[in-house]
Structure formats: structure tokens, C-alpha cells
Design an enzyme around this catalytic site. Structure first.
Site, PDB file in Angstrom:
ATOM      1  N   ASP A 228       0.849  -1.197   0.000  1.00 53.10           N
ATOM      2  CA  ASP A 228       0.000   0.000   0.000  1.00 53.10           C
ATOM      3  C   ASP A 228       0.885   1.248   0.000  1.00 53.10           C
ATOM      4  O   ASP A 228       1.566   1.512   0.987  1.00 53.10           O
ATOM      5  CB  ASP A 228      -0.889  -0.054   1.257  1.00 53.10           C
ATOM      6  CG  ASP A 228      -2.033   0.933   1.215  1.00 53.10           C
ATOM      7  OD1 ASP A 228      -1.988   1.870   0.414  1.00 53.10           O
ATOM      8  OD2 ASP A 228      -2.973   0.753   2.019  1.00 53.10           O
ATOM      9  N   HIS A 318      -9.971  -0.918  -7.378  1.00 50.14           N
ATOM     10  CA  HIS A 318      -9.598   0.279  -6.609  1.00 50.14           C
ATOM     11  C   HIS A 318      -8.543   1.108  -7.347  1.00 50.14           C
ATOM     12  O   HIS A 318      -8.655   2.326  -7.443  1.00 50.14           O
ATOM     13  CB  HIS A 318      -9.069  -0.179  -5.248  1.00 50.14           C
ATOM     14  CG  HIS A 318      -8.631   0.924  -4.344  1.00 50.14           C
ATOM     15  ND1 HIS A 318      -9.509   1.752  -3.692  1.00 50.14           N
ATOM     16  CD2 HIS A 318      -7.387   1.346  -3.972  1.00 50.14           C
ATOM     17  CE1 HIS A 318      -8.836   2.626  -2.952  1.00 50.14           C
ATOM     18  NE2 HIS A 318      -7.545   2.399  -3.107  1.00 50.14           N
TER      19      HIS A 318
HETATM   20  C1  HEM Z   1      -8.609   0.979   3.820  1.00 56.24           C
HETATM   21  C2  HEM Z   1      -8.701   1.687   2.710  1.00 56.24           C
HETATM   22  C3  HEM Z   1      -7.760   1.551   1.551  1.00 56.24           C
HETATM   23  C4  HEM Z   1      -6.975   0.496   1.188  1.00 56.24           C
HETATM   24  C5  HEM Z   1      -6.835  -0.845   1.881  1.00 56.24           C
HETATM   25  C6  HEM Z   1      -6.276   0.898  -0.017  1.00 56.24           C
HETATM   26  C7  HEM Z   1      -5.377   0.098  -0.708  1.00 56.24           C
HETATM   27  C8  HEM Z   1      -4.727   0.465  -1.878  1.00 56.24           C
HETATM   28  C9  HEM Z   1      -3.831  -0.374  -2.618  1.00 56.24           C
HETATM   29  C10 HEM Z   1      -3.453  -1.803  -2.231  1.00 56.24           C
HETATM   30  C11 HEM Z   1      -3.400   0.316  -3.690  1.00 56.24           C
HETATM   31  C12 HEM Z   1      -2.452  -0.172  -4.811  1.00 56.24           C
HETATM   32  C13 HEM Z   1      -1.007   0.046  -4.455  1.00 56.24           C
HETATM   33  C14 HEM Z   1      -0.624   1.492  -4.350  1.00 56.24           C
HETATM   34  O1  HEM Z   1      -0.392   2.167  -5.359  1.00 56.24           O
HETATM   35  O2  HEM Z   1      -0.566   1.969  -3.233  1.00 56.24           O
HETATM   36  C15 HEM Z   1      -4.018   1.616  -3.635  1.00 56.24           C
HETATM   37  C16 HEM Z   1      -3.833   2.610  -4.550  1.00 56.24           C
HETATM   38  C17 HEM Z   1      -4.389   3.869  -4.476  1.00 56.24           C
HETATM   39  N1  HEM Z   1      -5.310   4.300  -3.539  1.00 56.24           N
HETATM   40 FE1  HEM Z   1      -6.034   3.214  -1.991  1.00 56.24          FE
HETATM   41  N2  HEM Z   1      -6.649   2.173  -0.344  1.00 56.24           N
HETATM   42  C18 HEM Z   1      -7.564   2.605   0.582  1.00 56.24           C
HETATM   43  C19 HEM Z   1      -8.200   3.821   0.613  1.00 56.24           C
HETATM   44  C20 HEM Z   1      -7.984   4.842  -0.290  1.00 56.24           C
HETATM   45  C21 HEM Z   1      -8.627   6.130  -0.235  1.00 56.24           C
HETATM   46  C22 HEM Z   1      -9.634   6.575   0.831  1.00 56.24           C
HETATM   47  C23 HEM Z   1      -8.131   6.863  -1.277  1.00 56.24           C
HETATM   48  C24 HEM Z   1      -8.447   8.274  -1.681  1.00 56.24           C
HETATM   49  C25 HEM Z   1      -9.624   8.830  -1.560  1.00 56.24           C
HETATM   50  C26 HEM Z   1      -7.187   6.018  -1.986  1.00 56.24           C
HETATM   51  C27 HEM Z   1      -6.476   6.405  -3.094  1.00 56.24           C
HETATM   52  C28 HEM Z   1      -5.592   5.609  -3.793  1.00 56.24           C
HETATM   53  C29 HEM Z   1      -4.812   6.068  -4.936  1.00 56.24           C
HETATM   54  C30 HEM Z   1      -4.820   7.459  -5.530  1.00 56.24           C
HETATM   55  C31 HEM Z   1      -4.071   4.972  -5.385  1.00 56.24           C
HETATM   56  C32 HEM Z   1      -3.106   4.928  -6.570  1.00 56.24           C
HETATM   57  C33 HEM Z   1      -3.861   4.650  -7.847  1.00 56.24           C
HETATM   58  C34 HEM Z   1      -2.943   4.601  -9.064  1.00 56.24           C
HETATM   59  O3  HEM Z   1      -2.245   3.597  -9.243  1.00 56.24           O
HETATM   60  O4  HEM Z   1      -2.958   5.590  -9.816  1.00 56.24           O
HETATM   61  N3  HEM Z   1      -7.135   4.803  -1.366  1.00 56.24           N
HETATM   62  N4  HEM Z   1      -4.818   1.691  -2.521  1.00 56.24           N
END
Ligand code: HEM
Length: 412
Positions: A228, A318
Site C-alpha cells: 500500500d 480500486h
Molecule cells: C482501507 C482503505 C484503503 C486500502 C486498503 C487501499 C489500498 C490500496 C492499494 C493496495 C493500492 C495499490 C497500491 C498502491 O499504489 O498503493 C491503492 C492505490 C491507491 N489508492 Fe487506496 N486504499 C484505501 C483507501 C484509499 C482512499 C480513501 C483513497 C483516496 C480517496 C485512496 C487512493 C488511492 C490512490 C490514488 C491509489 C493509486 C492509484 C494509481 O495507481 O494511480 N485509497 N490503494
């Protein structure tokens, strides 16, 4: 940029090739000096065995253009404090409070006890301690200064199940260090000094990997086991500066902070098979690589289709929804979340009550964070297992020079 020594930089996903462990050299300095000290006391014919590096004496500069704790590697432990100003505290009181807390933070982060520290010995291992101040709308109002237009509660989202006990706040202190005891002492010291001015609204502790567990700069795994943070901009880069720091106005050199307590349903997650779990984000669980191929930092190929003609990275995933590709847009934020894992409610059948203290920093809350959150609210398979239960927005003022206090440039 405020950097601790050592400074483990990490590359941003899909921006740079992985460069390995840049902190190792500097870490070696700590290890070497420990070894030398031992050698002076215990002469030996044997080559000195490798000693584990000690992190207790590492410090992150407190003063500077930006506040520390944002463009600095996220340390192992953090406690987020949400405080409300007492009714009787006026503008002068707010400024006095900030002067006091700035003095405490400047001392504690450098390994010196705060004034009137009742446990001064506990300040001697700063362990990369940072204290970051954030102002809520209530603080700006009490200090009789106009708040930036974006400094307000987020709009209500369909996925939200917000609880008052984790929502809002006039003043936020992010207290973070490589050692939980250091965090505990610093947080208590700050709270004791703030007590005459504020009431505690919420306290949210969180954790990441302990130092020495993995190479510095390795992306954290959250409690779903996912890597993450892979897409984050690299600390110290021009890219980071563009995504995070406000360029103009009273908050120039500062940023906006969103903090959301997001419950993660680990029991429900247990029931999903590996394919469903990987589809939920569009990334592999082992390497963090996009399902379209490559490694953790490879650019995702959202066009790629399976033999059946379906997108390999699902339209509901996501990563795809956060990225904005299907809307023809792309916003970025800098995520610096902490895991939480607390006791489940007494008598509950669940074996855990866990989630993420989601924290993001962005220069433009309305232009960067909100469109992403709106898309995730509308469609995101991960929502099946995640529920936002707390939410707050804070304006992070720029850093301050020695002798000054955090917030003066925006409040005076
Ligand atoms: C418990 C809640 C969440 C979990 C478990 C989670 C998990 C992840 C994971 C595993 C990734 C892919 C790896 C990475 O690039 O970090 C990711 C990407 C991302 N997440 Fe989350 N996330 C959560 C909440 C959120 C929230 C609330 C936001 C914004 C409102 C968010 C925005 C993003 C963004 C912008 C990316 C990158 C997307 C890209 O590759 O362009 N996430 N998240």
C-alpha cells in the site's frame, strides 16, 4: 525537506526504476559507531560481528520550510491527536497554545525534554520523532483568521458510516517516531501542556513495520496484506513537491491533510479467494505489481484485455477507479496511512477490529483528493470490505524557523 539521518528514499511507482536501499550507507554509520564503541571496551582478535543499527538517537530537524512528518519516511509508530479548543480560549490563547506546543515539539524531536517534563529521561531517544501540526476550521475561526475555502468537513459520501468520536477537530497533532514509547511520551507531554486550552476529541494510534524489519523504503503492507503506497511520489522529488506543497497564499509551504479512519473487515476478507482479492485493487498480492504485468512500480496497462475480452484490471478495481483513467482524468495524492488493530467490542463474534488510519496530503484538496474520493464512493470493489468511520480535514501550515512558532505566518 526535513530528513532524518539515514534518509531512506523510495521510488515512485511507474515513475522510476527501483534503485535499491539508499539508506543502507548512512545506517551503516550508526552500526559502525556502535561497533567501534564496543571494540574500544572489549578488544578482540575476532572481526567485529555485525551489530544491529540503533534508531533511538536518530533525529529529524524540526525547523524548516515545511513541517517535518510529511516528506520524511513514515516511521513505525504514530499517534494522531484530535483536539477541540475550550470555549474560553480566545485568539491570544490560541497563539499561546501554539507557542507552547512548538517549544515542546522543537525540544522533544531533538531528544531534549520539554520544559516541566516530569519524565525527562524518556526524551533521550527521539527515534526520528516528528510532530506535525494541522489546523481545523474551528482554530482558524477562534484565531479570527479566514480559513482557506477548502478547510471544511468533506461532503457526505454514500460509503461513510462516520462516528462522532473519530470525526472533526480544531487542532491535529501527528506524533510519529520509530519507537512507540517515544511516541507515547511525546503525545502525553503535548497533551498535558495543551490541557488548559483544549479537550481531547480523539486519539488514533497506528503502526507500520518496525525499523530493521525490511530495507528502508520498502512499501508497507496493510492488514489486507496488500502493498500500500506503491504509486506515491518519491520523497524529495520535484514530483512530490508538485503533488503536496501549496505554492501560494498564507499556507504556501504547507499542505492539506485528510485523515479518515477506515475499518477493514478482515473476517469478510478471509472469505474472498485470492483472485477476488487481487481483482479488488487490480494489483498482485505477492509483488504489488499491476495485474497487467511487470513489477510493483510498473505502469499499469488499463487497456489490456484477457482472452475473453474482459479488462485484466477490472473496471471496478480500486487502482483503476483511484487513477481516474476511465473518466479521462488523473489526480494524485500522497498517502501516508497507518494500520490500526484494536480489541474487538466485548462479546463480539469478530476476532478483530482493525483498519487503516488513512492519511493523505495534497496541495489542492478540491482538485486532487475530492475527485478521487468521489470516484471511489461511486464504484470501488474494495468498498465491499472497507468502511470509513471517521473523517477530518486539516490545513497544515508551513514549517517555522528557530525561535518562531508553527502557524505564525498564517495567524498573525
Ligand atoms: C482501507 C482503505 C484503503 C486500502 C486498503 C487501499 C489500498 C490500496 C492499494 C493496495 C493500492 C495499490 C497500491 C498502491 O499504489 O498503493 C491503492 C492505490 C491507491 N489508492 Fe487506496 N486504499 C484505501 C483507501 C484509499 C482512499 C480513501 C483513497 C483516496 C480517496 C485512496 C487512493 C488511492 C490512490 C490514488 C491509489 C493509486 C492509484 C494509481 O495507481 O494511480 N485509497 N490503494
Amino acid at each position: 525537506m526535513n530528513t532524518p539521518s539515514p534518509t531512506p528514499f523510495r521510488p515512485a511507482r511507474r515513475h522510476l526504476l527501483r534503485t535499491g536501499v539508499l539508506g543502507a550507507g548512512a545506517l551503516g554509520v550508526g552500526a559502525a559507531s556502535v561497533g567501534l564503541d564496543r571494540a574500544l571496551r572489549e578488544p578482540s582478535q575476532e572481526p567485529a560481528a555485525a551489530e544491529p543499527a540503533l534508531h533511538g538517537q536518530l533525529t529529524v530537524p524540526f525547523h524548516g520550510e515545511h513541517q517535518a512528518g510529511i516528506e520524511t519516511p513514515a516511521p513505525a509508530a504514530a499517534t494522531f491527536l484530535g483536539l477541540d479548543l475550550r470555549e474560553e480560549v480566545d485568539r491570544e490563547g490560541v497563539l499561546r497554545l501554539l507557542r507552547l506546543l512548538t517549544d515542546d515539539a522543537a525540544r522533544l524531536t531533538q531528544g531534549r525534554p520539554a520544559l516541566a517534563d516530569t519524565e525527562p529521561e524518556m526524551a533521550s531517544e527521539p527515534a526520528s520523532l516528528t510532530v506535525t501540526f494541522g489546523f481545523g476550521p474551528g482554530l482558524m475561526e477562534r484565531a479570527r483568521r479566514e480559513a482557506p475555502s477548502w478547510l471544511a468537513p468533506l461532503p457526505a459520501f454514500g460509503i461513510d458510516r462516520l462516528e462522532e468520536q473519530y470525526t472533526g477537530g480544531d487542532l491535529m497533532l501527528q506524533v510519529a517516531a520509530e519507537d512507540p514509547l517515544t511516541v507515547s511520551h511525546a503525545a502525553r507531554m503535548l497533551l498535558k501542556d495543551a490541557r488548559a486550552f483544549t479537550r481531547v476529541r480523539w486519539v488514533q494510534p497506528g503502526f507500520r513495520r518496525s525499523p530493521g524489519t525490511q530495507a528502508p523504503g520498502t512499501t508497507m503492507r496493510n492488514l489486507f496484506g496488500q502493498l500500500d503506497g506503491s504509486a506515491n511520489a518519491q520523497l524529495g522529488s520535484e514530483h512530490f513537491s508538485r503533488v503536496v506543497w501549496i505554492k501560494e497564499g498564507p499556507f504556501a509551504g504547507g499542505t492539506s491533510m485528510v485523515i479518515r479512519r477506515i475499518r477493514m473487515d478482515l473476517d469478510g476478507w478471509d472469505e474472498a479467494d485470492r483472485a477476488a482479492r487481487e481483482q479488488s485493487t487490480g494489483t498482485r498480492l505477492d509483488s504489488g505489481a499491476p495485474l497487467s504485468g511487470g513489477d510493483e512500480f510498473s505502469r499499469a496497462d488499463f487497456e489490456k484485455v484477457s482472452v475473453n475480452g474482459f479488462p485484466v484490471i477490472g473496471e471496478f478495481s480500486h487502482m483503476r477507479r483511484a487513477n481516474g483513467i476511465d473518466e479521462g482524468e488523473h489526480q494524485e495524492i500522497f498517502r501516508r496511512p497507518y494500520n490500526y488493530d484494536v480489541a474487538p467490542p466485548p462479546g463480539s463474534d469478530s476476532v478483530s477490529e482493525a483498519g487503516q488510519v488513512f492519511v493523505s496530503f495534497q496541495a489542492d484538496l478540491n482538485g486532487q483528493f475530492l475527485p478521487i474520493q468521489r470516484r471511489l464512493d461511486a464504484l470501488d470493489l474494495l468498498n465491499q470490505w472497507t468502511t470509513p468511520i471517521g473523517s477530518a480535514v486539516f490545513a497544515i501550515p508551513p514549517g517555522c524557523a528557530e525561535g518562531d512558532y508553527v502557524g505564525r505566518s498564517v495567524l498573525e
